[in-house]
Design a protein around this motif. Structure first.
Motif, short mmCIF file in Angstrom:
data_model
loop_
_atom_site.label_atom_id
_atom_site.label_comp_id
_atom_site.label_asym_id
_atom_site.label_seq_id
_atom_site.Cartn_x
_atom_site.Cartn_y
_atom_site.Cartn_z
N PHE A 36 0.85 -1.19 0.00
CA PHE A 36 0.00 0.00 0.00
C PHE A 36 0.88 1.23 0.00
O PHE A 36 2.04 1.16 0.37
CB PHE A 36 -0.85 0.04 1.27
CG PHE A 36 -1.93 -0.98 1.32
CD1 PHE A 36 -2.56 -1.40 0.16
CD2 PHE A 36 -2.32 -1.54 2.53
CE1 PHE A 36 -3.56 -2.35 0.21
CE2 PHE A 36 -3.31 -2.49 2.58
CZ PHE A 36 -3.93 -2.90 1.42
N ALA A 37 0.28 2.30 -0.37
CA ALA A 37 1.01 3.56 -0.23
C ALA A 37 1.27 3.77 1.25
O ALA A 37 0.38 3.57 2.07
CB ALA A 37 0.17 4.69 -0.78
N GLN A 38 2.47 4.14 1.55
CA GLN A 38 2.80 4.30 2.96
C GLN A 38 2.43 5.68 3.44
O GLN A 38 2.44 6.64 2.69
CB GLN A 38 4.29 4.04 3.16
CG GLN A 38 4.61 2.58 3.03
CD GLN A 38 6.08 2.32 2.81
OE1 GLN A 38 6.84 3.26 2.62
NE2 GLN A 38 6.46 1.07 2.81
N GLY A 39 2.12 5.74 4.68
CA GLY A 39 1.89 7.05 5.28
C GLY A 39 0.43 7.46 5.28
O GLY A 39 0.00 8.18 6.14
N THR A 40 -0.35 6.95 4.34
CA THR A 40 -1.76 7.31 4.31
C THR A 40 -2.57 6.15 4.84
O THR A 40 -2.19 5.00 4.71
CB THR A 40 -2.21 7.63 2.88
OG1 THR A 40 -1.82 6.54 2.05
CG2 THR A 40 -1.58 8.90 2.37
N ARG A 55 -0.66 9.06 -11.17
CA ARG A 55 0.36 9.02 -12.20
C ARG A 55 1.65 8.49 -11.59
O ARG A 55 2.08 8.97 -10.53
CB ARG A 55 0.57 10.46 -12.68
CG ARG A 55 1.32 10.64 -13.95
CD ARG A 55 1.32 12.12 -14.29
NE ARG A 55 0.06 12.55 -14.87
CZ ARG A 55 -0.20 12.49 -16.17
NH1 ARG A 55 0.71 12.05 -17.01
NH2 ARG A 55 -1.35 12.88 -16.63
N LEU A 56 2.22 7.48 -12.22
CA LEU A 56 3.54 6.98 -11.78
C LEU A 56 4.59 7.91 -12.38
O LEU A 56 4.73 8.00 -13.59
CB LEU A 56 3.75 5.55 -12.26
CG LEU A 56 5.14 4.94 -12.01
CD1 LEU A 56 5.41 4.79 -10.52
CD2 LEU A 56 5.25 3.57 -12.70
N THR A 57 5.26 8.63 -11.51
CA THR A 57 6.18 9.66 -12.04
C THR A 57 7.65 9.28 -11.95
O THR A 57 8.49 9.87 -12.61
CB THR A 57 5.98 10.99 -11.28
OG1 THR A 57 6.14 10.72 -9.88
CG2 THR A 57 4.61 11.58 -11.54
N GLY A 58 7.97 8.30 -11.12
CA GLY A 58 9.38 7.94 -11.02
C GLY A 58 9.57 6.72 -10.15
O GLY A 58 8.61 6.17 -9.59
N ALA A 59 10.82 6.31 -10.04
CA ALA A 59 11.14 5.15 -9.22
C ALA A 59 12.59 5.24 -8.79
O ALA A 59 13.40 5.93 -9.43
CB ALA A 59 10.91 3.87 -10.02
N GLY A 69 5.29 10.80 -16.99
CA GLY A 69 4.90 9.68 -16.15
C GLY A 69 3.84 8.81 -16.82
O GLY A 69 3.41 9.07 -17.95
N LEU A 70 3.42 7.80 -16.09
CA LEU A 70 2.45 6.85 -16.62
C LEU A 70 1.11 7.05 -15.90
O LEU A 70 1.01 6.82 -14.69
CB LEU A 70 2.97 5.43 -16.39
CG LEU A 70 2.06 4.26 -16.75
CD1 LEU A 70 1.71 4.27 -18.23
CD2 LEU A 70 2.72 2.94 -16.38
N PRO A 71 0.07 7.48 -16.63
CA PRO A 71 -1.23 7.72 -15.98
C PRO A 71 -1.84 6.40 -15.47
O PRO A 71 -1.81 5.39 -16.18
CB PRO A 71 -2.09 8.30 -17.10
CG PRO A 71 -1.14 8.70 -18.17
CD PRO A 71 0.04 7.79 -18.05
N ILE A 72 -2.36 6.44 -14.26
CA ILE A 72 -3.07 5.29 -13.69
C ILE A 72 -4.50 5.76 -13.46
O ILE A 72 -4.76 6.51 -12.53
CB ILE A 72 -2.44 4.84 -12.33
CG1 ILE A 72 -0.90 4.80 -12.39
CG2 ILE A 72 -3.04 3.50 -11.90
CD1 ILE A 72 -0.31 3.70 -13.23
N PRO A 73 -5.42 5.35 -14.31
CA PRO A 73 -6.78 5.90 -14.24
C PRO A 73 -7.50 5.53 -12.93
O PRO A 73 -7.23 4.49 -12.34
CB PRO A 73 -7.49 5.25 -15.44
CG PRO A 73 -6.66 4.08 -15.83
CD PRO A 73 -5.27 4.37 -15.39
N GLU A 84 2.26 10.61 -8.21
CA GLU A 84 1.95 12.03 -8.07
C GLU A 84 1.11 12.29 -6.82
O GLU A 84 1.40 13.19 -6.05
CB GLU A 84 1.18 12.47 -9.32
CG GLU A 84 1.11 13.95 -9.55
CD GLU A 84 0.45 14.22 -10.89
OE1 GLU A 84 1.17 14.66 -11.81
OE2 GLU A 84 -0.77 13.94 -11.03
N LYS A 85 0.10 11.48 -6.60
CA LYS A 85 -0.79 11.71 -5.45
C LYS A 85 -0.53 10.74 -4.31
O LYS A 85 -0.53 11.13 -3.16
CB LYS A 85 -2.25 11.59 -5.89
CG LYS A 85 -2.64 12.64 -6.92
CD LYS A 85 -4.15 12.76 -7.07
CE LYS A 85 -4.53 13.79 -8.11
NZ LYS A 85 -4.89 13.20 -9.39
#
Lengths: 203, 179
Positions: B21-25, B62-66, B94-98, B134-135
């Motif tokens: 999961f996204a961390q922190g949220t 949006r996947l903006t980096g790694a 980046g790569l949009p993730i709808p 991005e988010k």
């Protein structure tokens, strides 16, 4: 006045007819080229170095048919996949595999030194040799084989290469026999390689 | 007591079943599933990592980096083969993730390109990878390395796994189908 119009119409008519004839002649010429000469035009003389640093020319490959692939070691996907496919086909050819040359030609001579290519190819079937050279030498062989390649910058100051991703199957005489497309299935690729082997047996 | 046990088991299973999961949220906005990479040839300076990114939120991301400690630079790329010519393009935006959708990074398509490998990626090893959205922010995953011929996250692959080749389209080793 009237006669002038007639003459002009006649001239226009003749010009139109001539244009149609010319177009037809062109079309027929190119069709002929497409069937014979165009295919024969792929391949030609080259001077490069192999992955041991030894000089190589078209004569190095003469006498055996060759499978030639143009790519670069910086390539994360298409090149290793193709070289792995080729390695698998070579293994499937069994002892007959020795009757063909297999060459990986770099289209990225700035990065692909003989030493790097040698290390890289150690991960694939040992039949596959690496050829590289100066940018000019690579440009020449690419032109002869009608290989498209283009340097594309990335935002870290580096670059990647667009390049043709097909394997050229050349006869022992250095003329194109057929090609294997990227991701062609095993059965079709092996059939083509066996056909190429047959050309060496009959010549 | 029994109910509590069941509840605890369900909670544990849920936690185990949920990938990174996204961390922190608190909420699980973005999930990264089945990350994997291919083993690289000796001396190779580049590699590619693949995965499926699922966006369970109602907002497009949006996947903006790694980043990863196995390579100097990581970029999001798209690969295509058009008329026999391989093209690789960095996705500058980046790569949009709808929203509510998922995007597969896989051979022949999108990948995270690893540039300047510190050492070859060897089959059986794993490496850490942090994806930046991005988010959703940063999401860290552990990426297993598959055999060089693998076409997807799978146990098969390698030069020996050729027996079960499917008719027709061969992806690579092990009869995995491509695309």
């Amino acid at each position: 006045m009237r006669s002038r119009q007639v003459i002009l119409t006649a001239i226009a008519g003749i010009a139109g007819f001539a244009l149609v004839v010319l177009c037809l002649a062109f079309a027929l010429t190119f069709r002929g080229a497409g069937q014979g000469q165009h295919v024969a035009a792929i391949g030609g003389p080259f001077t490069l170095v192999d992955d041991n640093g030894a000089p190589v020319t078209e004569n190095t490959l003469a006498g055996k048919p060759s499978a030639m692939y143009f790519g670069y070691t910086f390539c994360p996907e298409v090149c290793p996949t193709t070289l792995l496919d080729l390695s698998r086909w070579i293994q499937k050819l069994g002892p007959d595999a020795d009757k063909l040359n297999y060459v990986f030609v770099s289209i990225d001579p700035q990065r692909d030194t003989p030493k790097l290519m040698h290390a890289y190819l150690s991960s694939f079937d040992k039949h596959i040799r690496g050829f590289t050279g100066t940018p000019e030498q690579i440009a020449k062989i690419a032109q002869e084989y009608r290989v498209y390649y283009k340097r594309v910058p990335t935002d870290d100051g580096g670059y990647v290469m667009d390049h043709s991703a097909i394997i050229y199957l050349m006869g022992a005489d250095g003329k194109l026999v057929s090609v294997i497309a990227y991701q062609e299935d095993d059965a079709a690729a092996l059939a083509k390689l066996n056909k190429l082997l047959a050309t060496s047996a009959s010549s | 007591m029994r109910f509590l046990l069941t509840l605890a088991t369900v909670a544990m299973l849920t936690a185990a079943a949920c990938p990174a999961f996204a961390q922190g949220t608190g909420n699980p906005p973005i999930e990264v599933e089945q990350p994997w990479a291919r083993a690289t040839p000796a001396g190779a300076q580049t590699g590619a990592a693949y995965m499926t990114i699922e966006n369970k939120t109602g907002n497009a991301d949006r996947l903006t980096g790694a980043s990863s400690d196995v390579a100097g630079t990581l970029q999001i790329h798209e690969m295509t083969v058009v008329n026999g010519v391989m093209q690789m393009r960095q996705l500058a935006d980046g790569l949009p993730i709808p929203a509510g959708g998922s995007v597969a990074l896989k051979p022949g398509s999108y990948h995270v390109m690893l540039i300047g490998l510190k050492k070859p990626l060897a089959a059986g090893e794993t490496f850490p990878l942090t994806l930046t959205f991005e988010k959703a922010g940063n999401i860290s995953v552990t990426v297993p390395v598959q055999a060089m011929g693998a076409m997807q996250d799978d146990k098969s692959g390698g030069m020996g796994g050729m027996g079960g080749m499917q008719s027709g389209k061969s992806g690579g080793m092990g009869g995995m189908e491509m695309k």
